[in-house]
Design a protein around this motif. Structure first.
Motif, short mmCIF file in Angstrom:
data_model
loop_
_atom_site.label_atom_id
_atom_site.label_comp_id
_atom_site.label_asym_id
_atom_site.label_seq_id
_atom_site.Cartn_x
_atom_site.Cartn_y
_atom_site.Cartn_z
N ASN A 63 86.05 42.34 -56.30
CA ASN A 63 84.65 41.91 -56.34
C ASN A 63 84.25 41.18 -55.05
O ASN A 63 85.22 40.98 -54.38
CB ASN A 63 84.79 41.06 -57.58
CG ASN A 63 85.52 39.75 -57.48
OD1 ASN A 63 86.67 39.74 -57.73
ND2 ASN A 63 84.95 38.79 -56.64
N VAL A 64 83.15 41.00 -54.77
CA VAL A 64 82.73 40.44 -53.80
C VAL A 64 82.48 38.77 -54.07
O VAL A 64 82.78 38.43 -55.07
CB VAL A 64 81.35 41.06 -53.11
CG1 VAL A 64 81.29 42.30 -52.95
CG2 VAL A 64 80.19 40.45 -54.26
N GLY A 65 82.21 37.92 -52.83
CA GLY A 65 82.12 36.48 -53.22
C GLY A 65 80.92 36.14 -53.50
O GLY A 65 79.87 36.52 -52.88
N PHE A 66 80.57 35.06 -54.77
CA PHE A 66 79.27 34.64 -54.69
C PHE A 66 79.07 33.20 -54.65
O PHE A 66 80.02 32.74 -54.33
CB PHE A 66 79.05 34.95 -56.35
CG PHE A 66 79.22 36.41 -56.90
CD1 PHE A 66 78.14 37.26 -56.82
CD2 PHE A 66 80.32 36.96 -57.19
CE1 PHE A 66 78.03 38.67 -57.05
CE2 PHE A 66 80.47 38.27 -57.63
CZ PHE A 66 79.11 39.24 -57.52
N ILE A 67 77.92 32.66 -54.52
CA ILE A 67 77.72 31.11 -54.44
C ILE A 67 77.01 30.86 -55.81
O ILE A 67 75.93 31.24 -55.96
CB ILE A 67 77.02 30.81 -53.26
CG1 ILE A 67 77.64 31.27 -51.94
CG2 ILE A 67 76.67 29.39 -53.16
CD1 ILE A 67 76.89 30.95 -50.68
N ALA A 68 77.56 29.83 -56.79
CA ALA A 68 76.93 29.31 -57.78
C ALA A 68 76.31 27.90 -57.34
O ALA A 68 76.97 27.25 -56.54
CB ALA A 68 77.76 29.26 -58.80
#
Length: 599
Positions: free
Chosen positions: A369-374
């Motif tokens: 998966n890719v990196g997300f920002i929450a």
């Protein structure tokens, strides 16, 4: 120094870089006829099998020019695939010039343009070369026009060559002498050498490859690494021929190697500066930009006891491949392992292959998966980096989540515009621009979410354009999106290694496909197995694997039905009890199957 030339060869994948490098080595008699083979600089089995370059390779050649002077050439052969662009950027930092290779039959491709911009950012002298001019489908004049339009060179500056048959090799060598500048630097200044690559040798420790910018490095010198501050002794220095060739000293402007007996991989960093401990330089050379991983996946040993051994192997592999990043991770299903960052799916596949071949490590890879920002609901400025489905915060405590987007550049024939539009728009893409480079080549610019291109985008693009599209991308930042965490439940228990972060619109479809695939792969048990895909508390897909049943009524021939019913009820109770305490073993193929869902 005025007779040294440092250059590399850059091109799109499959435009003949390695073949041209073979001819240059042959012409300058760097390699004897006995040692000559195709792709001579590609020393990994993997590179030969796939016909691609994965690592940059440096080698020194000696050439006597037409004017009678002797020159030393340091050639670095670079990869052409978009996943290895970090290798290319490191090779460019050690050079003053580059041969820009363009296939006469295919013309300029996306990666050609991308590598050209990398070279121009490093202020390199570009020598354009049209390769494969002896092929039946060569369009020499058209490709010349494309190059002139792209770089703005004169017609006579473009060299024509064929790596296979050896046409134009001498002209290329003469152009390197006359057009690429000699390295600048002060031999009397304190030593400054940039490490651009390193490899691990089990007998000699770490071998670092460097380019000297100022000063001279001698055998036996006390040296210091600027970033780490550690001091070592130069046990051996030398230049790079087909093997390592020891010398007493390596001068300013030259490329060489150093062996200091370092065994710990953490002590050598690519991009670090070597200087002398007695007379250090005031500051390090500006190395390379920090590598930004695009795709994240967990790598776990098949047997948990092999974890420490895997950690050593990852250290040694990172030495040789600076674009690999990793950190520790634990999983309920798979035990201890690493969360690794890769530059793309091909890079991930290559790392997995290299672990198996070079280090005998059989590993399990989780869903990439890719990196997300929450962002937190209470403190909206607080960012939570999510590189792993298990790090995803509770949706009630999250104000929004952002995913990375990329700008994609696709160059193709006009016939396939419709197919590409359908593919990209189906992947939530936005069309930015469409322009004709020539009558037969069109450039399409899209903005796409990185999540959508991670799995199968490249393969689909190639199949829908019959291989006539080339693709390159660059990150453009994060945008708000509706990303959800999808869990896979087996009999109500979550299998954390199969969890995935996915856009809500795709969750239903992805969950259904995954459940169907797992139904094929999980072995049947004595009890019923329910496979469910869930987003939060909502089940979006379900498949059942029916129990293997013994025919308990076989011994009842004739007689009252209640005898049979009694036996079946007894069996049913047993199955129910078994299901409560039974474990479902997930085979390794199930984790790999997720990567190939569309096959």
């Amino acid at each position: 120094m005025k007779n040294i030339r440092n250059f590399c060869i850059i091109a799109h994948i499959d435009h003949g870089k390695s073949t041209l490098a073979d001819r240059l080595l042959e012409f300058t008699k760097t390699i004897s006829d006995r040692d000559m083979q195709a792709q001579v600089l590609d020393d990994m089995d993997l590179e030969r099998e796939k016909g691609i370059t994965i690592k940059s390779h440096a080698i020194q050649m000696n050439y006597t020019a037409k004017n009678g002077e002797k020159y030393t050439f340091n050639l670095i052969d670079t990869p052409g695939h978009v996943d290895f662009s970090y290798e290319v950027s490191r090779a460019l930092a050690a050079c003053e010039g580059a041969l820009l290779l363009v296939d006469a039959a295919q013309g300029i491709q996306a990666q050609t343009i991308s590598n050209l911009y990398l070279a121009l950012d490093n202020d390199l002298e570009i020598i354009p070369v049209i390769n494969k001019i002896d092929m039946a489908g060569a369009m020499i004049e058209e490709v010349k026009d494309q190059i002139i339009e792209l770089i703005g060179v004169k017609d006579e500056d473009i060299l024509l060559a064929s790596g296979k048959s050896g046409i134009g090799i001498e002209e290329i060598l003469e152009a390197i002498v006359t057009r690429i500048p000699a390295p600048k630097g002060d031999p009397e200044a304190p030593l400054q050498a940039l490490i651009f690559d390193s490899v691990f040798n089990s007998f000699r420790g770490i071998i670092a490859y460097f380019r000297v910018y100022n000063g001279t490095i001698k055998k036996g010198d006390k040296i210091q690494f600027v970033n780490t501050g550690e001091e070592y002794e130069a046990d051996e220095v030398g230049i790079l021929k087909l093997g390592l060739e020891p010398k007493n000293e390596v001068h300013t402007g030259d490329v060489g190697y150093i062996i200091t007996g370092i065994k710990n991989a953490k002590e050598v960093k690519v991009g670090d500066t070597i200087t002398k401990a007695s007379n250090p330089c005031t500051e390090g050379i500006k190395g390379f930009q920090e590598v930004k991983p695009m795709v994240f996946a967990g790598i776990f040993p098949v047997v948990t006891e092999d974890f420490e051994e895997l950690r050593d192997c990852m250290d040694k592999l990172q030495l040789n491949d600076a674009s690999l990043t990793y950190e520790l991770e634990t999983s309920q299903a798979l035990g201890f392992g690493f969360r690794c960052g890769f530059l793309g799916m091909l890079h991930m596949e290559i790392i997995q292959e290299r672990l198996e071949r070079e280090f005998n490590q059989t590993v399990i890879t989780t869903v990439p998966n890719v990196g997300f920002i929450a962002y937190d609901t209470k403190d909206t400025t607080k960012q939570i980096i999510v590189n792993n489905p298990s790090e995803m915060p509770d949706p009630t405590k999250m104000s929004r989540i952002e995913e990375p987007w990329i700008r994609a550049q696709i160059i193709t024939k006009p016939d396939y515009i419709g197919n590409i539009m359908t593919l990209c728009l189906g992947k939530r893409g936005l069309l930015l621009n469409q322009s004709y480079l020539t009558t037969t080549r069109v450039e399409l610019m899209f903005e796409l979410p990185l999540t959508e291109i991670v799995f199968d985008f490249y393969d689909k693009l190639k199949s829908q354009t019959r291989g006539y599209a080339s693709f390159d991308y660059s990150p453009i930042g994060f945008r708000e999106s509706d990303i959800v965490k999808m869990d896979i439940l087996l009999n109500g228990d979550k299998v954390d290694a199969l969890s995935a972060l996915i856009h809500r619109s795709r969750a239903h479809d992805f969950g259904r496909k995954l459940c169907e695939k797992l139904k094929e792969l999980l072995p049947r048990q004595q009890f019923l197995i329910a496979i469910q895909a869930a987003v939060g508390a909502k089940i979006v897909a379900r498949e059942n694997i029916s129990a293997m049943r013994k025919d308990v009524t076989a011994k009842c021939y004739g007689g009252d039905i209640s005898r049979k019913r009694k036996l079946l009820e007894k069996q049913k109770e047993g199955k129910k009890r078994m299901r409560q305490i039974g474990n479902v073993e997930v085979p390794q193929e199930a984790f790999l199957a997720v990567l190939k869902l569309d096959d």
